[in-house]
Write a protein that holds these residues in place. Structure first.
Motif, mmCIF file in Angstrom:
data_model
loop_
_atom_site.group_PDB
_atom_site.id
_atom_site.type_symbol
_atom_site.label_atom_id
_atom_site.label_comp_id
_atom_site.label_asym_id
_atom_site.label_seq_id
_atom_site.Cartn_x
_atom_site.Cartn_y
_atom_site.Cartn_z
ATOM 1 N N ASN A 1 0.653 -1.386 -0.014
ATOM 2 C CA ASN A 1 -0.105 -0.144 0.049
ATOM 3 C C ASN A 1 0.753 1.315 0.174
ATOM 4 O OD1 ASN A 1 -2.707 -0.709 0.027
ATOM 5 N ND2 ASN A 1 -2.511 -1.940 1.902
ATOM 6 N N GLY A 2 2.187 1.244 -0.410
ATOM 7 C CA GLY A 2 3.024 2.365 -0.312
ATOM 8 C C GLY A 2 3.283 2.864 0.894
ATOM 9 N N ASN A 3 3.170 2.009 1.952
ATOM 10 C CA ASN A 3 3.849 2.476 3.272
ATOM 11 C C ASN A 3 2.987 3.721 3.692
ATOM 12 O OD1 ASN A 3 5.782 0.620 4.419
ATOM 13 N ND2 ASN A 3 7.385 1.384 3.155
ATOM 14 N N LYS A 4 1.664 3.564 3.344
ATOM 15 C CA LYS A 4 0.939 4.889 3.647
ATOM 16 C C LYS A 4 0.340 4.908 5.260
ATOM 17 C CE LYS A 4 -3.338 3.533 1.345
ATOM 18 N NZ LYS A 4 -4.246 3.912 0.475
ATOM 19 N N CYS A 5 0.097 3.647 5.640
ATOM 20 C CA CYS A 5 -0.333 3.268 7.001
ATOM 21 C C CYS A 5 0.337 3.440 8.252
ATOM 22 C CB CYS A 5 -1.114 1.795 6.633
ATOM 23 S SG CYS A 5 -2.302 1.780 5.444
ATOM 24 N N ALA A 6 0.054 3.753 9.084
ATOM 25 C CA ALA A 6 0.523 3.857 10.527
ATOM 26 C C ALA A 6 1.481 5.100 10.635
ATOM 27 C CB ALA A 6 1.629 2.488 10.832
ATOM 28 N N THR A 7 1.857 5.283 11.964
ATOM 29 C CA THR A 7 3.044 6.235 12.514
ATOM 30 C C THR A 7 4.090 5.588 12.298
ATOM 31 O OG1 THR A 7 2.612 5.894 14.535
ATOM 32 C CG2 THR A 7 1.128 7.173 14.060
ATOM 33 N N PRO A 8 5.189 6.599 12.097
ATOM 34 C CA PRO A 8 6.445 6.210 12.207
ATOM 35 C C PRO A 8 6.937 5.148 13.383
ATOM 36 C CG PRO A 8 6.612 8.658 11.421
ATOM 37 C CD PRO A 8 5.157 8.197 12.015
ATOM 38 N N VAL A 9 6.139 5.624 14.568
ATOM 39 C CA VAL A 9 6.451 4.803 15.770
ATOM 40 C C VAL A 9 5.627 3.272 15.430
ATOM 41 C CG1 VAL A 9 5.583 4.349 18.108
ATOM 42 C CG2 VAL A 9 6.296 6.663 17.542
ATOM 43 N N GLY A 10 4.811 3.253 14.850
ATOM 44 C CA GLY A 10 4.068 2.076 14.543
ATOM 45 C C GLY A 10 5.005 1.268 13.697
ATOM 46 N N LYS A 11 5.523 1.932 12.417
ATOM 47 C CA LYS A 11 6.443 1.261 11.638
ATOM 48 C C LYS A 11 7.835 0.648 12.483
ATOM 49 C CE LYS A 11 4.947 3.903 7.672
ATOM 50 N NZ LYS A 11 5.229 4.955 6.783
ATOM 51 N N VAL A 12 8.294 1.381 13.169
ATOM 52 C CA VAL A 12 9.766 1.085 14.057
ATOM 53 C C VAL A 12 9.231 -0.170 14.839
ATOM 54 C CG1 VAL A 12 11.118 1.578 15.812
ATOM 55 C CG2 VAL A 12 10.774 3.331 13.871
ATOM 56 N N ARG A 13 8.042 -0.166 15.442
ATOM 57 C CA ARG A 13 7.585 -1.022 16.301
ATOM 58 C C ARG A 13 7.314 -2.415 15.586
ATOM 59 N NH1 ARG A 13 8.648 0.124 19.913
ATOM 60 N NH2 ARG A 13 7.284 1.792 20.711
ATOM 61 N N ALA A 14 6.883 -2.537 14.433
ATOM 62 C CA ALA A 14 6.701 -3.553 13.622
ATOM 63 C C ALA A 14 7.989 -4.379 13.243
ATOM 64 C CB ALA A 14 6.049 -3.393 12.349
ATOM 65 N N GLN A 15 9.142 -3.168 13.048
ATOM 66 C CA GLN A 15 10.412 -3.950 12.926
ATOM 67 C C GLN A 15 10.999 -4.477 13.858
ATOM 68 O OE1 GLN A 15 11.891 -4.238 9.923
ATOM 69 N NE2 GLN A 15 10.455 -2.973 8.553
ATOM 70 N N GLN A 16 10.756 -3.822 15.019
ATOM 71 C CA GLN A 16 11.301 -4.553 16.456
ATOM 72 C C GLN A 16 10.459 -5.985 16.409
ATOM 73 O OE1 GLN A 16 10.081 -1.438 19.118
ATOM 74 N NE2 GLN A 16 12.296 -1.239 19.584
ATOM 75 N N LEU A 17 9.424 -5.972 16.410
ATOM 76 C CA LEU A 17 8.735 -7.116 16.580
ATOM 77 C C LEU A 17 9.047 -8.541 15.748
ATOM 78 C CD1 LEU A 17 5.069 -5.910 17.664
ATOM 79 C CD2 LEU A 17 6.951 -6.692 19.071
ATOM 80 N N ALA A 18 8.970 -7.943 14.369
ATOM 81 C CA ALA A 18 9.562 -8.757 13.371
ATOM 82 C C ALA A 18 10.660 -9.551 13.611
ATOM 83 C CB ALA A 18 9.230 -8.230 12.038
ATOM 84 N N GLN A 19 11.668 -8.709 13.914
ATOM 85 C CA GLN A 19 13.080 -9.226 14.221
ATOM 86 C C GLN A 19 13.221 -9.781 15.364
ATOM 87 O OE1 GLN A 19 15.946 -6.214 13.143
ATOM 88 N NE2 GLN A 19 14.545 -5.399 11.832
ATOM 89 N N GLY A 20 12.202 -9.714 16.416
ATOM 90 C CA GLY A 20 12.199 -10.581 17.624
ATOM 91 C C GLY A 20 13.186 -9.664 18.723
ATOM 92 N N LYS A 21 13.212 -8.369 18.413
ATOM 93 C CA LYS A 21 14.129 -7.474 19.487
ATOM 94 C C LYS A 21 13.414 -7.399 20.753
ATOM 95 C CE LYS A 21 16.926 -5.008 15.925
ATOM 96 N NZ LYS A 21 16.826 -3.698 15.185
ATOM 97 N N PRO A 22 14.258 -7.269 21.729
ATOM 98 C CA PRO A 22 13.555 -6.851 23.118
ATOM 99 C C PRO A 22 12.875 -5.529 23.377
ATOM 100 C CG PRO A 22 15.967 -6.843 23.257
ATOM 101 C CD PRO A 22 15.802 -7.195 21.958
ATOM 102 N N ILE A 23 11.709 -5.774 24.100
ATOM 103 C CA ILE A 23 10.897 -4.503 24.322
ATOM 104 C C ILE A 23 10.725 -4.329 25.718
ATOM 105 C CG2 ILE A 23 9.744 -4.349 21.887
ATOM 106 C CD1 ILE A 23 7.510 -5.735 23.479
#
Length: 321
Positions: free
Chosen positions: A243-265
């Motif tokens: 969808n052209g990366n039009k959805c979610a805030t920058p925070v949401g996009k960063v959070r997704a990368q953290q979760l997808a990579q299994g990084k600690p939160i």
């Protein structure tokens, strides 16, 4: 002589001779802690970021990050790089045209893999590395490599056989003169002093009885949130890209990368995760994969993320109805 029981012994790595500096980069799967290698273990793994162009992105060096070392006799100590040293190293690397100097597991040189981009992070929250899921300290050296001319290496990266950069180089070890005075104002600490202070505070906290009674629990981080959360985040990233990366805030996009990579939160993030997913659940439509409400919900871990966050907060005694 470094005392065997003192792993807080600290040395700054510097450039002195003409031969000093980074002379190659290696794709590795496990940390090398010998004198001439630098690897950040699981904290700063690289990312395979483009299937078509076969691009690999990640940090080469991070300033003021303590890196474990072993001497020949097995004693432990730490080393670190100052930001200004990292900048000199990066410039020297480029000047010497070492873009194709790449090895595998610190072995023989491989062909068909070369650096296509390299820069020093200036604004952590607005840096191009954010697009690849990284938020790095100012002064970090970030690089993008292409394996387009060596599909076999790319396949090994995609399969998880290689997951980090590990530079090869020669550096002088200078005993750090960092001194921590508790009477000194926090605002007046240098970056080096702040880094060492943080390490000492963590050690103090772990020995504190309040740590065992969970009063310090919010300083901990957690990464065991299961494949369901990771897969939802990955799915959200894929749908958002379509969808052209039009959805979610920058925070949401960063959070997704953290979760997808299994990084600690952190616990704070877990609380935000549960709060957001509870509110956003009504906008999730499983049958509409192009809706921003659906995509944003998945980016934060989806239903699996909500359930895990609730379970973890209950486990920590931090659940609030």
């Amino acid at each position: 002589m470094i005392k065997k029981d003192n792993i807080e012994e600290l040395f700054e790595l510097i450039l002195v001779d003409e031969e000093d500096g980074v002379f190659a980069n290696s794709l590795v799967s496990a940390p090398a802690i010998e004198r001439d290698f630098v690897y950040f273990n699981q904290e700063y793994t690289f990312a395979a970021v483009n299937d078509e162009k076969m691009l690999i992105a990640g940090p080469m060096l991070v300033p003021n990050k303590k890196i474990l070392r072993l001497k020949d006799d097995g004693t432990k100590y730490y080393v670190y790089f100052k930001p200004e040293t990292i900048e000199k190293i990066a410039r020297k690397f480029m000047k010497n045209k070492l873009l194709s100097e790449v090895t595998l597991e610190h072995g023989s040189k491989t062909s068909g893999v070369h650096m296509v981009e390299s820069w020093i992070v200036e604004h952590p929250s607005k840096d191009k590395s954010n697009l690849y899921g990284f938020t790095l300290p100012k002064g970090s050296w970030f690089a993008v490599y292409s394996a387009e001319d060596n599909p076999k290496v790319w396949d090994r990266v995609k399969n998880g056989e290689f997951n980090g950069f590990s530079i090869e180089g020669l550096f002088e070890h200078q005993k750090s003169d960092v001194k921590l005075a508790l009477e000194k104002d926090i605002e007046d600490l240098t970056d080096d002093e702040a880094e060492v202070l943080l390490g000492q505070l963590k050690a103090i906290i772990r020995k504190d009885k309040r740590f065992k009674s969970k009063q310090w629990i919010e300083m901990e981080t957690y990464a065991h949130y299961g494949s369901g959360v990771k897969n939802n985040a990955k799915r959200g990233i894929e749908l958002n890209e379509k969808n052209g990366n039009k959805c979610a805030t920058p925070v949401g996009k960063v959070r997704a990368q953290q979760l997808a990579q299994g990084k600690p939160i952190s616990v704070k993030t877990i609380k935000r995760m549960y709060s957001y997913l509870s509110r956003a659940e009504e906008y999730y439509d499983e049958g509409d994969s192009s809706a921003c409400g659906t995509i944003s919900y998945l980016l934060w871990g989806g239903l699996a993320g909500k359930r895990w966050a609730a379970s973890k907060l209950k486990e920590l005694g931090l659940w609030e109805e």
